[in-house]
Structures are given as C-alpha cells and as structure tokens.
Scaffold this active site. Sequence first.
Site, PDB file in Angstrom:
ATOM      1  N   SER A 123       0.906  -1.237   0.009  1.00  0.00           N
ATOM      2  CA  SER A 123       0.021   0.074   0.041  1.00  0.00           C
ATOM      3  C   SER A 123       0.978   1.256   0.025  1.00  0.00           C
ATOM      4  O   SER A 123       2.159   1.133   0.101  1.00  0.00           O
ATOM      5  CB  SER A 123      -0.997   0.163   1.256  1.00  0.00           C
ATOM      6  OG  SER A 123      -0.253   0.149   2.417  1.00  0.00           O
ATOM      7  N   SER A 147      11.972  10.233   6.852  1.00  0.00           N
ATOM      8  CA  SER A 147      11.015  11.232   7.238  1.00  0.00           C
ATOM      9  C   SER A 147      11.311  12.665   7.579  1.00  0.00           C
ATOM     10  O   SER A 147      12.573  12.966   8.247  1.00  0.00           O
ATOM     11  CB  SER A 147       9.613  10.871   8.161  1.00  0.00           C
ATOM     12  OG  SER A 147       9.147  11.906   8.555  1.00  0.00           O
ATOM     13  N   TYR A 163       8.801   7.797  16.536  1.00  0.00           N
ATOM     14  CA  TYR A 163       9.211   7.746  15.045  1.00  0.00           C
ATOM     15  C   TYR A 163      10.227   8.743  14.598  1.00  0.00           C
ATOM     16  O   TYR A 163      11.004   8.381  13.905  1.00  0.00           O
ATOM     17  CB  TYR A 163       7.714   8.333  14.412  1.00  0.00           C
ATOM     18  CG  TYR A 163       7.782   8.229  13.117  1.00  0.00           C
ATOM     19  CD1 TYR A 163       7.387   7.461  12.349  1.00  0.00           C
ATOM     20  CD2 TYR A 163       7.896   9.583  12.442  1.00  0.00           C
ATOM     21  CE1 TYR A 163       7.373   7.373  10.956  1.00  0.00           C
ATOM     22  CE2 TYR A 163       7.766   9.678  11.091  1.00  0.00           C
ATOM     23  CZ  TYR A 163       7.461   8.378  10.237  1.00  0.00           C
ATOM     24  OH  TYR A 163       7.425   8.615   9.039  1.00  0.00           O
ATOM     25  N   LYS A 188      13.637   7.492  12.730  1.00  0.00           N
ATOM     26  CA  LYS A 188      13.937   8.144  11.292  1.00  0.00           C
ATOM     27  C   LYS A 188      15.369   8.979  11.520  1.00  0.00           C
ATOM     28  O   LYS A 188      15.915   8.825  10.512  1.00  0.00           O
ATOM     29  CB  LYS A 188      12.781   9.186  11.125  1.00  0.00           C
ATOM     30  CG  LYS A 188      11.402   8.606  10.603  1.00  0.00           C
ATOM     31  CD  LYS A 188      11.705   7.195   9.654  1.00  0.00           C
ATOM     32  CE  LYS A 188      10.375   6.777   9.028  1.00  0.00           C
ATOM     33  NZ  LYS A 188      10.601   5.585   8.207  1.00  0.00           N
ATOM     34  N   THR A 223      -1.381   9.827   2.189  1.00  0.00           N
ATOM     35  CA  THR A 223      -1.357   8.322   2.166  1.00  0.00           C
ATOM     36  C   THR A 223      -2.530   8.036   3.301  1.00  0.00           C
ATOM     37  O   THR A 223      -2.887   8.830   4.347  1.00  0.00           O
ATOM     38  CB  THR A 223      -0.244   7.700   2.809  1.00  0.00           C
ATOM     39  OG1 THR A 223       0.400   8.286   3.907  1.00  0.00           O
ATOM     40  CG2 THR A 223       0.928   8.298   1.714  1.00  0.00           C
TER      41      THR A 223
END
Length: 336
Positions: A56, A183, A212, A216, A245
């Site tokens: 996806s 990111s 997160y 990253k 997304t």
Amino acid sequence: MGNSISQGITSTQFYLHGRKNFTRTGYEEAKKSFKPGALEQVDLKDKVYLVTGANSGLGAELTEYLASKGGRVYMVCRNKERAEVAKKAIVEKTKNEQVEVIIGDCGLKEDVQSVVEQFGSKEKKLDCLVCNAGTITDDKVLTKEGVETTFATHLLHGAYTLSTLATPYLEAAEEPRVVMVSSGGMYNSKFPKWSVSTATSETYKYDGQLAYCYAKRGQVLLCEEWAKQNKKIAFASCHPGWVDTPGVSAVYGDKKSYLEPLRSLWEGTDGIAWLCVAPKEELKSGEYYLDRTPQRKHLSGPFFTDGSFTKNTPQEVETMMTNLSKWSKEGPSSTA
C-alpha cells in the site's frame, strides 16, 4: 527549560521549512530542475528489487513503477491477503509477471531472516533494497521479541538487520544501493540515549511521535555511517514529502489540513524511484534526499541555521552503531 525552548524552535522551523518544501507546492518547484526522462527512459530488465511495506501507499506505488519498467520486484508485506491483492493489481496494470510476494514483519528478527532466506533461494544478486516498512503507535507496544515496535520496524530490524543480511546479495550487483525511506520528522530531534530510543528507560514517558522521529533520525545516521564503511554500495535516506497516504490520515486525522497541499502518491514516490534507478555515479552515498536532491540534515538553530540541538557527537553515533549490532544479533538483553 533550555531543551524545551530548543525543541520549540526546532519544531516551529521544521513546520515552516516543510510548508515550503514538503508539500505539493514544494514538489512542483523542485520538478522544474528534474533531468528530462530520468525516470521515463529507463530499462530495468534483469534488475532485482526488494521493497518492504509494498502492498500500500508509497511501497505499492514504487513497486508498480519498478515493475512497469521491467524490473523483478519482491514485495515484502506482513499481510498475505492484502499483499496478494496488491500484487494482482500491479501485475495487471504493468503486464509484468515478475512480481513476487514474501510475507514477513520487518519488526521481527526471525521474519527478516526468513525474508532474506526466501529471497536468496531465488536470487543471486540484489540491485536495490528499499526499506520502506513502517508503523507508529500512540502507546508503547512491544513486539513478541520484546522490542518497541516503532524502533524495531523502522530501524533495528527493518533497516539494520535487513540491510546487513542482504549485503552479500547487494555486493553481487553492479550498482547496488540501499534506500531508506525516512521522514522530515527526523528534523525534530537528534538520536537520543539508547534507553530513550528503545523505550527501555524507566523514567522516560513514551511518546509515539517522538519514537518515530528518533527512529527516522537513526536511519539517516545509519546511512551516513555505512556510506563510510562500504564504498561498493550506495546508501541513501530520503523524505517523500508530505504525502496523502492512509498512514498520514490515520496519524493526523483532521489535523492533516496543516500539511496541505499534500502530495499525491506519485509525487511522494518520485524521489524514491529516482534513487532506485539513477546511475550510481549520480548518487551521493550517505546523503539525505528530497525530490532527487541531497538536503541539509539540521535546521534547529536561530533563523533556520543548523544549530546543535539535533546533532549527535561521533561518540553517540558510535554507541548507536554498537548497540544496533548487539541487539540485531543478541536481542534486547545486551546494551553497550
């Protein structure tokens, strides 16, 4: 108090920088300098790709592009049913039957090992590994192997262990590269103490967004270090920009309006695809890319200067690398 002020400045400047560069507007501006035909006029026949998180979002879009140019693509996915649906759609659209699914959770060492073993049973070389699989949780969640999920998926096993195990296959290719989909969130922090990055500190209150960011930033540092150690393989981290997304919708909800105009899936995938297919001499190993171009890695100082708040010392990076190696081999019971 000092850290709070520095974090506030950093977060504000990250957002303002992002409004200019990470949105669709930023992509349209960057696109003006793209080399004509760089993605359109390529033939990927006999090229082999391994893409994680491929059923996806950016992973599926990238897989479709690589397959459309004749590449042989292995889709690493956690869910077999969703993976097969995505594969069928990609094959029907590209008319390329050389698309295969390998089931595995990139947050688990045993699954990553199985993925590489399955790949190795079919291929002798790997032209490009794309570490794209990811996850983010509001609360601290451990994998069945006892590792915090975000850290395990984005950095420990989904990047470090997978790339390490895939290295022999990469080194067998002519122009190999590893692309880590990082990111812009990494601009918000340096890589913290190991106990914080792994959420094993008893005094640290878990924050899913920061976990997160830490992972990253770790990917960016990992590519920097490996670029110094292995000249055969090109290592690049990259930012797809702010893309529309399902993951962005799930994390930000109504607040995603602050990121608009969001990029389309292809606009976010473009730069990743370029890193996968560009001649190796055009790549700068160890760099952090957005829209086919190396970017600065820090903007935490006054008036968008680099500052020092998000920079790690060489000793801190060495500790990170040592611990990644230990945890990759021995699990969370070992820490430097």
